[in-house]
Design a protein around this motif. Structure first.
Motif, mmCIF file in Angstrom:
data_model
loop_
_atom_site.group_PDB
_atom_site.id
_atom_site.type_symbol
_atom_site.label_atom_id
_atom_site.label_comp_id
_atom_site.label_asym_id
_atom_site.label_seq_id
_atom_site.Cartn_x
_atom_site.Cartn_y
_atom_site.Cartn_z
ATOM 1 N N HIS A 172 0.827 -1.202 0.000
ATOM 2 C CA HIS A 172 0.000 0.000 0.000
ATOM 3 C C HIS A 172 0.862 1.253 0.000
ATOM 4 O O HIS A 172 0.349 2.360 -0.190
ATOM 5 C CB HIS A 172 -0.932 0.006 1.214
ATOM 6 N N HIS A 173 2.159 1.111 0.184
ATOM 7 C CA HIS A 173 3.061 2.269 0.196
ATOM 8 C C HIS A 173 3.453 2.723 -1.207
ATOM 9 O O HIS A 173 3.953 3.837 -1.365
ATOM 10 C CB HIS A 173 4.339 1.937 0.968
ATOM 11 N N VAL A 174 3.319 1.882 -2.221
ATOM 12 C CA VAL A 174 3.805 2.250 -3.544
ATOM 13 C C VAL A 174 2.787 3.126 -4.275
ATOM 14 O O VAL A 174 1.611 3.183 -3.907
ATOM 15 C CB VAL A 174 4.125 0.998 -4.395
ATOM 16 N N VAL A 175 3.238 3.798 -5.321
ATOM 17 C CA VAL A 175 2.339 4.571 -6.168
ATOM 18 C C VAL A 175 1.363 3.590 -6.839
ATOM 19 O O VAL A 175 1.770 2.553 -7.375
ATOM 20 C CB VAL A 175 3.131 5.353 -7.228
ATOM 21 N N ASP A 176 0.069 3.918 -6.791
ATOM 22 C CA ASP A 176 -0.941 2.953 -7.215
ATOM 23 C C ASP A 176 -1.487 3.192 -8.620
ATOM 24 O O ASP A 176 -2.548 2.673 -8.976
ATOM 25 C CB ASP A 176 -2.085 2.909 -6.203
ATOM 26 N N TYR A 177 -0.776 3.961 -9.425
ATOM 27 C CA TYR A 177 -1.180 4.118 -10.828
ATOM 28 C C TYR A 177 0.066 4.400 -11.661
ATOM 29 O O TYR A 177 1.110 4.789 -11.155
ATOM 30 C CB TYR A 177 -2.204 5.246 -11.003
ATOM 31 N N GLY A 178 -0.042 4.138 -12.952
ATOM 32 C CA GLY A 178 1.059 4.441 -13.858
ATOM 33 C C GLY A 178 2.208 3.464 -13.806
ATOM 34 O O GLY A 178 3.237 3.681 -14.463
ATOM 35 N N GLN A 179 2.078 2.371 -13.053
ATOM 36 C CA GLN A 179 3.170 1.403 -12.924
ATOM 37 C C GLN A 179 2.955 0.230 -13.893
ATOM 38 O O GLN A 179 1.827 -0.078 -14.272
ATOM 39 C CB GLN A 179 3.250 0.877 -11.496
ATOM 40 N N ILE A 180 4.031 -0.427 -14.266
ATOM 41 C CA ILE A 180 3.939 -1.602 -15.128
ATOM 42 C C ILE A 180 3.326 -2.734 -14.316
ATOM 43 O O ILE A 180 3.838 -3.074 -13.244
ATOM 44 C CB ILE A 180 5.323 -2.018 -15.652
ATOM 45 N N PRO A 181 2.226 -3.344 -14.782
ATOM 46 C CA PRO A 181 1.611 -4.441 -14.026
ATOM 47 C C PRO A 181 2.569 -5.624 -13.910
ATOM 48 O O PRO A 181 3.436 -5.827 -14.769
ATOM 49 C CB PRO A 181 0.379 -4.801 -14.856
ATOM 50 N N LEU A 182 2.392 -6.408 -12.866
ATOM 51 C CA LEU A 182 3.325 -7.494 -12.586
ATOM 52 C C LEU A 182 3.451 -8.472 -13.757
ATOM 53 O O LEU A 182 4.571 -8.865 -14.119
ATOM 54 C CB LEU A 182 2.907 -8.246 -11.320
ATOM 55 N N LYS A 183 2.348 -8.880 -14.331
ATOM 56 C CA LYS A 183 2.424 -9.867 -15.407
ATOM 57 C C LYS A 183 3.266 -9.348 -16.565
ATOM 58 O O LYS A 183 4.127 -10.056 -17.101
ATOM 59 C CB LYS A 183 1.028 -10.241 -15.895
ATOM 60 N N ARG A 184 3.032 -8.100 -16.963
ATOM 61 C CA ARG A 184 3.799 -7.509 -18.053
ATOM 62 C C ARG A 184 5.255 -7.300 -17.642
ATOM 63 O O ARG A 184 6.185 -7.520 -18.437
ATOM 64 C CB ARG A 184 3.172 -6.177 -18.470
ATOM 65 N N PHE A 185 5.471 -6.895 -16.402
ATOM 66 C CA PHE A 185 6.816 -6.716 -15.845
ATOM 67 C C PHE A 185 7.606 -8.017 -15.983
ATOM 68 O O PHE A 185 8.768 -8.026 -16.418
ATOM 69 C CB PHE A 185 6.676 -6.314 -14.376
ATOM 70 N N CYS A 186 6.959 -9.133 -15.635
ATOM 71 C CA CYS A 186 7.621 -10.443 -15.702
ATOM 72 C C CYS A 186 7.883 -10.869 -17.148
ATOM 73 O O CYS A 186 8.914 -11.485 -17.449
ATOM 74 C CB CYS A 186 6.774 -11.497 -14.992
ATOM 75 N N GLU A 187 6.953 -10.562 -18.034
ATOM 76 C CA GLU A 187 7.135 -10.913 -19.445
ATOM 77 C C GLU A 187 8.368 -10.220 -20.025
ATOM 78 O O GLU A 187 9.163 -10.836 -20.742
ATOM 79 C CB GLU A 187 5.893 -10.519 -20.245
ATOM 80 N N ILE A 188 8.519 -8.935 -19.719
ATOM 81 C CA ILE A 188 9.657 -8.171 -20.233
ATOM 82 C C ILE A 188 10.960 -8.708 -19.651
ATOM 83 O O ILE A 188 11.963 -8.875 -20.361
ATOM 84 C CB ILE A 188 9.477 -6.672 -19.915
ATOM 85 N N ALA A 189 10.948 -8.994 -18.347
ATOM 86 C CA ALA A 189 12.153 -9.508 -17.704
ATOM 87 C C ALA A 189 12.509 -10.892 -18.221
ATOM 88 O O ALA A 189 13.688 -11.204 -18.449
ATOM 89 C CB ALA A 189 11.957 -9.539 -16.193
ATOM 90 N N ARG A 190 11.519 -11.742 -18.425
ATOM 91 C CA ARG A 190 11.786 -13.101 -18.902
ATOM 92 C C ARG A 190 12.403 -13.069 -20.306
ATOM 93 O O ARG A 190 13.291 -13.860 -20.623
ATOM 94 C CB ARG A 190 10.497 -13.922 -18.897
ATOM 95 N N ALA A 191 11.934 -12.148 -21.126
ATOM 96 C CA ALA A 191 12.488 -12.031 -22.478
ATOM 97 C C ALA A 191 13.970 -11.664 -22.435
ATOM 98 O O ALA A 191 14.729 -11.998 -23.357
ATOM 99 C CB ALA A 191 11.709 -10.989 -23.269
ATOM 100 N N ARG A 192 14.393 -11.001 -21.382
ATOM 101 C CA ARG A 192 15.802 -10.616 -21.205
ATOM 102 C C ARG A 192 16.572 -11.632 -20.368
ATOM 103 O O ARG A 192 17.763 -11.460 -20.132
ATOM 104 C CB ARG A 192 15.885 -9.246 -20.531
ATOM 105 N N GLY A 193 15.879 -12.663 -19.884
ATOM 106 C CA GLY A 193 16.544 -13.670 -19.052
ATOM 107 C C GLY A 193 16.919 -13.190 -17.676
ATOM 108 O O GLY A 193 17.861 -13.709 -17.059
ATOM 109 N N VAL A 194 16.165 -12.211 -17.147
ATOM 110 C CA VAL A 194 16.461 -11.626 -15.830
ATOM 111 C C VAL A 194 15.387 -12.070 -14.842
ATOM 112 O O VAL A 194 14.191 -11.892 -15.094
ATOM 113 C CB VAL A 194 16.504 -10.089 -15.913
#
Length: 408
Positions: A172-194
């Motif tokens: 609840h401490h983080v900014v609650d709008y304008g952030q990359i959603p977790l699923k998309r965040f993971c997709e981008i990271a997985r494509a980079r092998g991170v």
């Protein structure tokens, strides 16, 4: 502020009295400053039973790994001192792998790539800065975007060279709008092998983050889980082993003892069998009780709100119109803290004109005590004499001031 005669509520204050400690009623949530949570008797007994015996810690941790796997669906896991420690150990493991020499070289000489990508809006303060949990592990914070907007290409660019991990914070401490959603965040990271590390310290959902694509997820073992103070690190075996190896390095100061491991195992096993619907019903009954007590107060409006990160719970939000109520939300929050016994309300957003009541940590008799305190405090004309500027400053600075004033 004079309040209730607490013996009329059947509340057991014997431990506080024997220890010479002040009484407190917690309706603010699973807050570290108040001890996180309370355990069941079974968890307390499991914790105490380990204290009079020796045990091989690696063997205990292997048992914990089995329970964590059943709980989360991850391949493996281990326990550490706290969720914050879990973040540092996970980051360190991503930097060093299973190389003991590199583990010993942290944090000053990571000896290779050490960047950790994190959205600017997730660099919150949860009692300490998130960035510091990364840096004490030897990681270099690679910030993505601005506080209110992070774009996909910015994350991709941050992962392009020298990144060993990406951290995603659920709070609840983080900014609650304008952030990359977790699923998309993971997709981008997985494509980079991170690998993606998720800080989910105060979350009920123990499997959904993995389903969204996370590699390592960090949970608190004592907040909603109701165990001794601890952190849970869960993920694939290789990454978990690398994070666990940090106990010969920076993790030495974050170690967890046999008693807390035993208690946390009991709490996790209890979670698998817990009647969550019954717990929710008890929480709802407290909300009903409080809501029914709040009619007829000028400038006061009470309504239920859902947890901002999707946990299956509600809190009672009390909106305050100072011109009609005669005092602000900040002043009322201070007044509840001066009640007898002190009541810690959820007041981290009082500058927005409200405070909240959280029913998750009540013990017998406390819901009724809070109900009666509402009438006493909200009708007390002395509340307006509380310095409002000081009350607002306390909401921002109180955590640090309590450390600065310790023993004074």
């Amino acid at each position: 502020m004079e309040g209730a005669k607490t013996d009329g509520y059947g509340i057991d204050w014997s431990w506080h009295d024997e220890m010479g400690l002040g009484h407190v009623v917690n309706v603010s949530g699973t807050m570290t400053s108040l001890g996180g949570s309370v355990t069941t008797e079974a968890v307390a007994q499991a914790t105490a039973a380990a204290m009079t015996r020796f045990a091989r810690i690696h063997e205990l941790q292997a048992k914990a790994s089995d329970v964590i796997a059943r709980l989360t669906g991850a391949e493996a896991g281990f326990l550490t001192a706290s969720a914050s420690a879990g973040i540092s150990l996970a980051v360190a493991g991503c930097i060093t792998g299973r190389d003991p020499a590199r583990v010993e070289a942290l944090p000053t000489a990571p000896g290779g790539p050490n960047a950790v990508a994190v959205q600017m809006g997730h660099l919150c303060e949860y009692g300490a800065p998130v960035s510091q949990a990364i840096e004490i592990a030897g990681g270099q914070v690679r910030m993505i975007g601005q506080s209110t907007l992070a774009r996909d290409y910015q994350l991709d660019a941050a992962l392009a060279e020298g990144a060993v991990a990406a951290l995603y914070v659920v709070s609840h401490h983080v900014v609650d709008y304008g952030q990359i959603p977790l699923k998309r965040f993971c997709e981008i990271a997985r494509a980079r092998g991170v690998p993606v590390i998720v800080d989910a310290a105060s979350e009920y959902d123990l499997q959904g983050f993995f389903e969204a694509g996370a590699d390592i997820v960090i949970y608190s073992g004592h907040k909603f889980m109701g165990g001794p103070t601890s952190g849970i690190v869960a993920g694939p075996k290789a990454l978990v082993q690398a994070a666990y190896l940090q106990n010969i390095g920076i993790g030495r100061g974050m170690k967890i003892g046999k008693e807390s491991i035993a208690g946390a195992i009991a709490a996790m096993e209890q979670w698998l069998e817990r009647d969550h619907a019954a717990m929710r019903a008890r929480e709802d009954a407290a909300l009903d009780l409080w809501e029914s007590a709040l009619g007829g107060y000028a400038g006061i409006r009470a309504h239920r709100i859902d947890d901002p990160t999707g946990n299956p719970l509600q809190r009672l939000q009390i909106d305050v119109d100072p011109s009609a109520a005669g005092a602000s939300a900040a002043q009322f929050a201070v007044a509840f803290g001066r009640y007898d016994p002190p009541i810690a309300v959820r007041g981290h957003e009082v500058e927005k004109g409200y405070f909240q009541l959280d029913p998750c940590n009540l013990t017998a008799g406390q819901a009724e005590l809070v109900r009666d305190a509402l009438g006493t405090v909200l009708s007390d004309g002395e509340v307006r004499k509380i310095d409002e500027d000081a009350a607002l400053a306390d909401a921002r600075n109180g955590g640090t001031e309590s450390y600065l004033g310790w023993l004074d």
